[in-house]
Scaffold this motif. Structure first.
Motif, short mmCIF file in Angstrom:
data_model
loop_
_atom_site.label_atom_id
_atom_site.label_comp_id
_atom_site.label_asym_id
_atom_site.label_seq_id
_atom_site.Cartn_x
_atom_site.Cartn_y
_atom_site.Cartn_z
N HIS A 46 0.83 -1.21 0.00
CA HIS A 46 0.00 0.00 0.00
C HIS A 46 0.87 1.26 0.00
CE1 HIS A 46 -4.00 -1.75 0.20
NE2 HIS A 46 -3.47 -2.69 0.96
N ALA A 47 1.97 1.23 0.73
CA ALA A 47 2.87 2.38 0.77
C ALA A 47 3.48 2.63 -0.61
CB ALA A 47 3.97 2.16 1.80
N ARG A 48 3.96 1.57 -1.28
CA ARG A 48 4.53 1.75 -2.62
C ARG A 48 3.51 2.37 -3.57
NH1 ARG A 48 7.09 -3.59 -1.97
NH2 ARG A 48 9.25 -3.11 -1.49
N HIS A 49 2.30 1.86 -3.51
CA HIS A 49 1.26 2.38 -4.39
C HIS A 49 1.01 3.87 -4.10
CE1 HIS A 49 -2.26 2.42 -6.91
NE2 HIS A 49 -2.92 3.00 -5.94
N GLN A 50 0.88 4.23 -2.84
CA GLN A 50 0.59 5.63 -2.51
C GLN A 50 1.78 6.54 -2.82
OE1 GLN A 50 -1.34 6.41 1.22
NE2 GLN A 50 -2.69 4.64 1.01
N PHE A 51 2.99 6.12 -2.48
CA PHE A 51 4.16 6.94 -2.79
C PHE A 51 4.33 7.09 -4.30
CE2 PHE A 51 6.05 5.60 1.48
CZ PHE A 51 5.91 6.85 2.06
N ALA A 52 4.07 6.03 -5.05
CA ALA A 52 4.19 6.09 -6.51
C ALA A 52 3.16 7.03 -7.11
CB ALA A 52 4.06 4.70 -7.12
N GLN A 53 1.96 7.05 -6.56
CA GLN A 53 0.90 7.88 -7.11
C GLN A 53 0.99 9.34 -6.69
OE1 GLN A 53 -1.47 6.84 -9.39
NE2 GLN A 53 -0.06 5.12 -9.41
N HIS A 54 1.46 9.59 -5.45
CA HIS A 54 1.35 10.94 -4.89
C HIS A 54 2.66 11.55 -4.41
CE1 HIS A 54 -2.92 10.20 -5.12
NE2 HIS A 54 -2.77 9.11 -4.40
N GLY A 55 3.76 10.82 -4.46
CA GLY A 55 5.02 11.34 -3.94
C GLY A 55 5.11 11.18 -2.43
N VAL B 137 -1.67 5.40 4.90
CA VAL B 137 -1.15 4.08 4.52
C VAL B 137 -1.74 3.01 5.43
CG1 VAL B 137 0.91 2.63 4.33
CG2 VAL B 137 0.98 5.01 3.53
N ALA B 138 -1.77 3.30 6.72
CA ALA B 138 -2.34 2.34 7.67
C ALA B 138 -3.80 2.04 7.36
CB ALA B 138 -2.20 2.87 9.10
N ASP B 139 -4.58 3.08 7.07
CA ASP B 139 -5.99 2.87 6.73
C ASP B 139 -6.13 2.01 5.48
OD1 ASP B 139 -6.72 4.40 8.92
OD2 ASP B 139 -7.25 6.19 7.73
N ALA B 140 -5.32 2.32 4.47
CA ALA B 140 -5.39 1.55 3.22
C ALA B 140 -5.01 0.09 3.44
CB ALA B 140 -4.48 2.18 2.17
N ALA B 141 -4.05 -0.14 4.33
CA ALA B 141 -3.59 -1.51 4.61
C ALA B 141 -4.47 -2.21 5.63
CB ALA B 141 -2.14 -1.49 5.08
N GLY B 142 -5.37 -1.46 6.26
CA GLY B 142 -6.24 -2.06 7.27
C GLY B 142 -5.54 -2.40 8.56
N VAL B 143 -4.58 -1.54 8.94
CA VAL B 143 -3.83 -1.77 10.17
C VAL B 143 -3.80 -0.48 11.00
CG1 VAL B 143 -2.35 -3.53 9.12
CG2 VAL B 143 -1.57 -1.15 9.19
N PRO C 16 1.27 -1.55 -12.23
CA PRO C 16 1.22 -0.09 -12.29
C PRO C 16 1.01 0.53 -10.90
CG PRO C 16 -0.74 -1.06 -13.27
CD PRO C 16 0.18 -2.18 -12.93
N GLY C 17 1.76 1.56 -10.64
CA GLY C 17 1.62 2.25 -9.37
C GLY C 17 2.35 1.60 -8.21
N LYS C 18 3.04 0.49 -8.46
CA LYS C 18 3.75 -0.18 -7.36
C LYS C 18 5.24 -0.33 -7.64
CE LYS C 18 -0.28 -2.74 -5.88
NZ LYS C 18 -0.88 -4.04 -5.66
N ASP C 19 5.69 0.12 -8.77
CA ASP C 19 7.08 -0.01 -9.16
C ASP C 19 7.95 0.87 -8.26
OD1 ASP C 19 9.54 -0.09 -10.41
OD2 ASP C 19 8.80 0.55 -12.37
N PRO C 20 8.92 0.28 -7.56
CA PRO C 20 9.79 1.09 -6.69
C PRO C 20 10.53 2.19 -7.44
CG PRO C 20 10.13 -1.24 -6.27
CD PRO C 20 9.23 -1.14 -7.47
N LEU C 21 10.85 1.96 -8.71
CA LEU C 21 11.50 3.03 -9.47
C LEU C 21 10.58 4.22 -9.65
CD1 LEU C 21 13.57 1.22 -12.23
CD2 LEU C 21 14.38 2.36 -10.18
N LEU C 22 9.29 3.96 -9.84
CA LEU C 22 8.34 5.05 -9.95
C LEU C 22 8.23 5.81 -8.63
CD1 LEU C 22 6.31 6.61 -11.64
CD2 LEU C 22 4.59 4.90 -11.04
#
Length: 186
Positions: free
Chosen positions: A16-25, A34-40, A93-99
């Motif tokens: 979830h963190a990779r996806h959010q960082f990739a999408q929004h910086g 991130v916690a909410d998205a991951a359900g923790v 898409p949206g989870k690539d660490p390079l992105l």
């Protein structure tokens, strides 16, 4: 919580963190988001990663096998590299660490340094060695490797970071293949 569940929870948080960082910086992301998205609970992020900075560092650990692209004749290098690039861009898409690193590199100097270090050690230098070993003199191999590296980073930035459409995967792969091969051949 068992160790196995802890590992699965940690992995879910990272996804979830990779996806959010990739999408929004980096700046727009919160531990709570991130916690909410991951359900923790946000406390788990602190426990596993030490907070947002640690989470970011974990989310940007880049391990992309590029050596397979350098196996084979130089006449097919463009095809091999393009296939690898397009697969990574479209597979997750949206989870690539390079992105993640690309998007955050304008906000965080350590992200820019991590991206540059990754590209130097996993793209530019192996490509330089491959081209040199394929018969080019050292200076020409370095020049062509730098051109390919800059081209791929530019396309990635334009099409992924600036949110242009990637287009049809087959068309993109064909175009990348042809252009990379031209740069490799000089």
């Amino acid at each position: 919580m068992t160790l196995r569940n802890a590992a699965a929870t940690r992995q879910r948080i990272l996804e979830h963190a990779r996806h959010q960082f990739a999408q929004h910086g980096y700046a727009a992301i919160t531990v709570k988001g991130v916690a909410d998205a991951a359900g923790v609970s946000p406390n788990l992020i602190t426990r596993y990663f030490g907070g947002k900075d640690g989470l970011f560092l974990a989310a940007t650990q880049v391990e992309i096998p590029v050596s397979d692209s350098f196996d084979g004749d130089r006449s097919r290098l463009g095809s091999r590299l393009a296939a690898s690039i397009v697969q990574r861009w479209f597979e997750a898409p949206g989870k690539d660490p390079l992105l993640v690193l690309q998007r955050a590199s304008g906000e965080r100097p350590e992200a820019a340094e991590a991206l540059a270090t990754f590209l130097d050690s996993n793209s530019l230098e192996p490509l330089h060695r491959y081209l040199r070993d394929s018969g080019l003199d050292d200076a020409e191999a370095r020049s062509r490797a730098a051109a390919i590296d800059a081209f791929v980073l530019g396309v990635s930035t334009r099409r992924r970071l600036l949110r242009s459409e990637l287009g049809d995967p087959a068309d993109l792969q064909a175009w990348l293949s042809t252009t990379i091969q031209r740069l490799a051949d000089g």
